[in-house]
Design a protein around this motif. Structure first.
Motif, PDB file in Angstrom:
ATOM      1  N   ALA A 135       0.821  -1.212   0.000  1.00 11.00           N
ATOM      2  CA  ALA A 135       0.000   0.000   0.000  1.00 11.00           C
ATOM      3  C   ALA A 135       0.853   1.260   0.000  1.00 11.00           C
ATOM      4  O   ALA A 135       0.404   2.313  -0.474  1.00 11.00           O
ATOM      5  CB  ALA A 135      -0.943  -0.006   1.202  1.00 11.00           C
ATOM      6  N   GLU A 181       2.985   2.048  -1.883  1.00  9.81           N
ATOM      7  CA  GLU A 181       3.221   2.478  -3.262  1.00  9.81           C
ATOM      8  C   GLU A 181       2.080   3.349  -3.796  1.00  9.81           C
ATOM      9  O   GLU A 181       2.212   3.962  -4.841  1.00  9.81           O
ATOM     10  CB  GLU A 181       3.417   1.242  -4.153  1.00  9.81           C
ATOM     11  CG  GLU A 181       4.621   0.419  -3.742  1.00  9.81           C
ATOM     12  CD  GLU A 181       4.691  -0.931  -4.417  1.00  9.81           C
ATOM     13  OE1 GLU A 181       3.873  -1.193  -5.338  1.00  9.81           O
ATOM     14  OE2 GLU A 181       5.559  -1.729  -4.039  1.00  9.81           O
ATOM     15  N   ASP A 182       0.951   3.398  -3.085  1.00 13.29           N
ATOM     16  CA  ASP A 182      -0.197   4.189  -3.521  1.00 13.29           C
ATOM     17  C   ASP A 182       0.030   5.661  -3.203  1.00 13.29           C
ATOM     18  O   ASP A 182       0.304   6.025  -2.056  1.00 13.29           O
ATOM     19  CB  ASP A 182      -1.462   3.671  -2.808  1.00 13.29           C
ATOM     20  CG  ASP A 182      -2.708   4.372  -3.296  1.00 13.29           C
ATOM     21  OD1 ASP A 182      -2.968   5.498  -2.815  1.00 13.29           O
ATOM     22  OD2 ASP A 182      -3.405   3.803  -4.143  1.00 13.29           O
ATOM     23  N   ARG A 183      -0.136   6.519  -4.181  1.00 12.99           N
ATOM     24  CA  ARG A 183       0.153   7.951  -3.988  1.00 12.99           C
ATOM     25  C   ARG A 183      -0.766   8.594  -2.959  1.00 12.99           C
ATOM     26  O   ARG A 183      -0.359   9.489  -2.230  1.00 12.99           O
ATOM     27  CB  ARG A 183       0.109   8.703  -5.305  1.00 12.99           C
ATOM     28  CG  ARG A 183      -1.247   8.780  -5.927  1.00 12.99           C
ATOM     29  CD  ARG A 183      -1.289   9.664  -7.181  1.00 12.99           C
ATOM     30  NE  ARG A 183      -2.617   9.670  -7.721  1.00 12.99           N
ATOM     31  CZ  ARG A 183      -3.633  10.387  -7.232  1.00 12.99           C
ATOM     32  NH1 ARG A 183      -3.435  11.159  -6.198  1.00 12.99           N
ATOM     33  NH2 ARG A 183      -4.833  10.321  -7.759  1.00 12.99           N
ATOM     34  N   ARG A 184      -2.030   8.157  -2.885  1.00 14.96           N
ATOM     35  CA  ARG A 184      -2.959   8.734  -1.894  1.00 14.96           C
ATOM     36  C   ARG A 184      -2.501   8.422  -0.472  1.00 14.96           C
ATOM     37  O   ARG A 184      -2.698   9.237   0.435  1.00 14.96           O
ATOM     38  CB  ARG A 184      -4.367   8.188  -2.110  1.00 14.96           C
ATOM     39  CG  ARG A 184      -5.078   8.750  -3.315  1.00 14.96           C
ATOM     40  CD  ARG A 184      -6.435   8.126  -3.535  1.00 14.96           C
ATOM     41  NE  ARG A 184      -7.312   8.284  -2.393  1.00 14.96           N
ATOM     42  CZ  ARG A 184      -8.463   7.637  -2.252  1.00 14.96           C
ATOM     43  NH1 ARG A 184      -8.870   6.793  -3.176  1.00 14.96           N
ATOM     44  NH2 ARG A 184      -9.204   7.826  -1.183  1.00 14.96           N
ATOM     45  N   LEU A 185      -1.916   7.260  -0.278  1.00 14.72           N
ATOM     46  CA  LEU A 185      -1.480   6.874   1.065  1.00 14.72           C
ATOM     47  C   LEU A 185      -0.115   7.455   1.421  1.00 14.72           C
ATOM     48  O   LEU A 185       0.277   7.440   2.581  1.00 14.72           O
ATOM     49  CB  LEU A 185      -1.485   5.345   1.189  1.00 14.72           C
ATOM     50  CG  LEU A 185      -2.883   4.735   1.065  1.00 14.72           C
ATOM     51  CD1 LEU A 185      -2.810   3.238   0.941  1.00 14.72           C
ATOM     52  CD2 LEU A 185      -3.740   5.146   2.254  1.00 14.72           C
ATOM     53  N   ALA A 212      -8.977   5.853   1.585  1.00 16.73           N
ATOM     54  CA  ALA A 212      -7.968   5.541   0.568  1.00 16.73           C
ATOM     55  C   ALA A 212      -7.435   4.124   0.757  1.00 16.73           C
ATOM     56  O   ALA A 212      -7.249   3.390  -0.216  1.00 16.73           O
ATOM     57  CB  ALA A 212      -6.821   6.553   0.637  1.00 16.73           C
ATOM     58  N   LEU A 213      -7.209   3.734   2.007  1.00 19.23           N
ATOM     59  CA  LEU A 213      -6.718   2.388   2.284  1.00 19.23           C
ATOM     60  C   LEU A 213      -7.770   1.347   1.902  1.00 19.23           C
ATOM     61  O   LEU A 213      -7.450   0.322   1.291  1.00 19.23           O
ATOM     62  CB  LEU A 213      -6.330   2.255   3.756  1.00 19.23           C
ATOM     63  CG  LEU A 213      -5.755   0.908   4.192  1.00 19.23           C
ATOM     64  CD1 LEU A 213      -4.504   0.554   3.388  1.00 19.23           C
ATOM     65  CD2 LEU A 213      -5.449   0.933   5.684  1.00 19.23           C
ATOM     66  N   ASP A 231     -10.084   1.646  -0.384  1.00 21.06           N
ATOM     67  CA  ASP A 231     -10.086   1.578  -1.849  1.00 21.06           C
ATOM     68  C   ASP A 231      -8.928   0.734  -2.356  1.00 21.06           C
ATOM     69  O   ASP A 231      -9.087  -0.102  -3.240  1.00 21.06           O
ATOM     70  CB  ASP A 231     -10.003   2.977  -2.467  1.00 21.06           C
ATOM     71  CG  ASP A 231     -11.245   3.810  -2.244  1.00 21.06           C
ATOM     72  OD1 ASP A 231     -12.280   3.247  -1.832  1.00 21.06           O
ATOM     73  OD2 ASP A 231     -11.159   5.035  -2.461  1.00 21.06           O
ATOM     74  N   TRP A 232      -7.747   0.979  -1.796  1.00 20.02           N
ATOM     75  CA  TRP A 232      -6.569   0.238  -2.247  1.00 20.02           C
ATOM     76  C   TRP A 232      -6.700  -1.243  -1.912  1.00 20.02           C
ATOM     77  O   TRP A 232      -6.381  -2.105  -2.734  1.00 20.02           O
ATOM     78  CB  TRP A 232      -5.288   0.812  -1.615  1.00 20.02           C
ATOM     79  CG  TRP A 232      -4.112   0.088  -2.141  1.00 20.02           C
ATOM     80  CD1 TRP A 232      -3.414   0.369  -3.283  1.00 20.02           C
ATOM     81  CD2 TRP A 232      -3.519  -1.084  -1.587  1.00 20.02           C
ATOM     82  NE1 TRP A 232      -2.434  -0.567  -3.465  1.00 20.02           N
ATOM     83  CE2 TRP A 232      -2.475  -1.467  -2.437  1.00 20.02           C
ATOM     84  CE3 TRP A 232      -3.768  -1.849  -0.462  1.00 20.02           C
ATOM     85  CZ2 TRP A 232      -1.681  -2.576  -2.192  1.00 20.02           C
ATOM     86  CZ3 TRP A 232      -2.980  -2.952  -0.220  1.00 20.02           C
ATOM     87  CH2 TRP A 232      -1.941  -3.308  -1.084  1.00 20.02           C
ATOM     88  N   THR A 255      -8.352  -3.675  -4.213  1.00 23.10           N
ATOM     89  CA  THR A 255      -7.653  -4.043  -5.452  1.00 23.10           C
ATOM     90  C   THR A 255      -6.372  -4.833  -5.187  1.00 23.10           C
ATOM     91  O   THR A 255      -5.641  -5.139  -6.125  1.00 23.10           O
ATOM     92  CB  THR A 255      -7.284  -2.780  -6.260  1.00 23.10           C
ATOM     93  OG1 THR A 255      -6.324  -2.017  -5.519  1.00 23.10           O
ATOM     94  CG2 THR A 255      -8.512  -1.938  -6.561  1.00 23.10           C
ATOM     95  N   ALA A 256      -6.102  -5.162  -3.944  1.00 26.32           N
ATOM     96  CA  ALA A 256      -4.856  -5.871  -3.601  1.00 26.32           C
ATOM     97  C   ALA A 256      -4.801  -7.223  -4.306  1.00 26.32           C
ATOM     98  O   ALA A 256      -5.763  -7.983  -4.288  1.00 26.32           O
ATOM     99  CB  ALA A 256      -4.748  -6.054  -2.088  1.00 26.32           C
TER     100      ALA A 256
END
Length: 92
Positions: free
Chosen positions: A19, A21-25, A51-52, A54-55, A58-59
């Motif tokens: 996670a 790597e996600d720009r929102r996080l 945001a977490l 949402d991410w 898709t994990a």
């Protein structure tokens, strides 16, 4: 002798590594945010949880399995050791 148990927290750790790597996080919190002020933290926490969530939806299981394997596989095979007890030879 010990046995290392694989726990669900190991999955959480792998998910958090991915996670990151996600720009929102990775987004910076507002300048001047007082981390001791729950009223200021609340909207940031809510946005981060969203945001977490949402991410997490898709994990990819393959990516999580690769993280677990990379972290745990080297620790899974200890070096061989000599026997702890040796049979006594009978004198006779």
């Amino acid at each position: 002798m010990g046995v290392k148990a694989l726990t669900r927290y190991a999955l959480v750790e792998a998910l958090l590594e991915l996670a990151a790597e996600d720009r929102r996080l990775r987004a910076t919190l507002p300048y001047g945010l007082d981390p001791a002020d729950a009223e200021q933290v609340e909207p940031e926490l809510t946005g981060t949880v969203e945001a977490l969530r949402d991410w997490l939806s898709t994990a990819a299981p393959t990516a999580v399995a690769e993280r677990l394997r990379a972290r745990l596989w080297p620790a899974a095979r200890p070096a061989p050791c000599a026997p702890w007890l040796r049979p006594r030879r009978s004198r006779g």
